[in-house]
Structure formats: C-alpha cells, structure tokens
Design a protein around this motif. Structure first.
Motif, PDB file in Angstrom:
ATOM      1  N   CYS A  10      27.720  -8.080  68.842  1.00  0.00           N
ATOM      2  CA  CYS A  10      28.189  -7.989  67.459  1.00  0.00           C
ATOM      3  C   CYS A  10      27.179  -8.652  66.518  1.00  0.00           C
ATOM      4  O   CYS A  10      26.106  -9.060  66.932  1.00  0.00           O
ATOM      5  CB  CYS A  10      29.565  -8.633  67.347  1.00  0.00           C
ATOM      6  N   HIS A  11      27.529  -8.786  65.269  1.00  0.00           N
ATOM      7  CA  HIS A  11      26.592  -9.338  64.283  1.00  0.00           C
ATOM      8  C   HIS A  11      26.502 -10.853  64.332  1.00  0.00           C
ATOM      9  O   HIS A  11      25.413 -11.427  64.248  1.00  0.00           O
ATOM     10  CB  HIS A  11      27.010  -8.894  62.874  1.00  0.00           C
ATOM     11  N   CYS A  12      27.634 -11.513  64.501  1.00  0.00           N
ATOM     12  CA  CYS A  12      27.625 -12.985  64.438  1.00  0.00           C
ATOM     13  C   CYS A  12      27.154 -13.615  65.738  1.00  0.00           C
ATOM     14  O   CYS A  12      26.849 -14.811  65.769  1.00  0.00           O
ATOM     15  CB  CYS A  12      29.011 -13.513  64.070  1.00  0.00           C
ATOM     16  N   GLY A  13      27.098 -12.827  66.810  1.00  0.00           N
ATOM     17  CA  GLY A  13      26.583 -13.348  68.069  1.00  0.00           C
ATOM     18  C   GLY A  13      27.655 -13.824  69.038  1.00  0.00           C
ATOM     19  O   GLY A  13      27.342 -14.260  70.142  1.00  0.00           O
ATOM     20  N   CYS A  74      34.780  -7.513  67.055  1.00  0.00           N
ATOM     21  CA  CYS A  74      34.678  -8.967  66.944  1.00  0.00           C
ATOM     22  C   CYS A  74      35.564  -9.444  65.806  1.00  0.00           C
ATOM     23  O   CYS A  74      35.458  -8.958  64.683  1.00  0.00           O
ATOM     24  CB  CYS A  74      33.229  -9.376  66.691  1.00  0.00           C
ATOM     25  N   CYS A  77      33.143 -11.165  62.867  1.00  0.00           N
ATOM     26  CA  CYS A  77      32.261 -10.388  61.993  1.00  0.00           C
ATOM     27  C   CYS A  77      32.695  -8.922  61.852  1.00  0.00           C
ATOM     28  O   CYS A  77      32.164  -8.200  61.017  1.00  0.00           O
ATOM     29  CB  CYS A  77      30.817 -10.456  62.488  1.00  0.00           C
TER      30      CYS A  77
HETATM   31 ZN   LIG Z   1      30.899 -11.139  65.737  1.00  0.00          ZN
END
Ligand SMILES: [Zn+2]
Length: 120
Positions: A10-13, A74, A77
């Motif tokens: 995902c984007h936030c990790g 997620c 994010c």
């Molecule tokens: Zn995320």
C-alpha cells in the motif's frame, strides 16, 4: 519482463507483500463498479506465489455483489494493493500491478486486456 520476485504494498507501507509474477504478462483492466472506480490494473496469481509480509491486521475487507472476492484495502491509506477470492480454477490472488515497487505501470498497462466485469 519475466517471472521473478517482486515486492509491493500500500502507500503508507503498512501492507507489504512479495509475489512471483511476470508483470504485464496477463494484466487486465476491468470496468466493474469497483475496478472502474479505483483504476486497478490486475494480474492473477495462485496463492502459493503470494506472501503477505506485513499489514494483515491493517487490512479492511470489503465485499459486494456475489461476495466471492475480498477487496481488501489498507485502513490507514486506503490503497487496494491486492484482492483475493475464489475463481473458476480455485483460490486466486489479484495483484494490483500499480502497487508493485519496481514496475513501470505505463509499460505494463500498455498490454493490459480489457475485461468486461460490468456485464458479469
Ligand atoms: Zn497503507
């Protein structure tokens, strides 16, 4: 590209996975009510090719229609980096190629087939 180990998430990790895949080899874009909105570029692999490395507890499951596919995202994010569910050939993982770290999506999308999920 060729089949190899790729990492994504995902984007936030929070959500991280690794997958054995040849990105773009069988990519699809779909016009169903979910994919049409999120713009995911999907490619399917069997579960043995997929390992969720982190973020299991950070995933929210979303289901609609016949409830055969788990559209997980997620919860921090909102990114839908993969989905999983039962297909005609058994359990499958749908990788969102846009969420792989090392994939140039313009090259992969160029070969994506259109899948008419809206009519299913
Ligand atoms: Zn995320």
């Amino acid at each position: 590209m060729s089949t190899g180990t790729h990492h994504g998430g995902c984007h936030c990790g929070a959500v991280r996975y690794r997958v054995e895949i040849d990105p773009g080899a069988n990519a699809i874009v779909c016009n169903c009510s979910m994919c049409g909105r999120t713009g995911a570029v999907l490619q399917f692999v069997t579960p043995d090719k997929f390992t969720l490395e982190s973020g299991k507890d950070n995933l929210t499951d979303y289901q609609f229609n016949k409830h055969v596919i788990h559209h997980v995202f997620c919860k921090t994010c909102g990114i839908r980096s993969f989905a999983h569910g039962k297909g005609q050939t058994g359990e499958m993982i749908a990788i969102n190629l846009r969420c792989l770290d090392d994939v140039d999506i313009f090259k992969s999308v160029g070969e994506a087939k259109q899948f008419d999920g809206k009519s299913r």
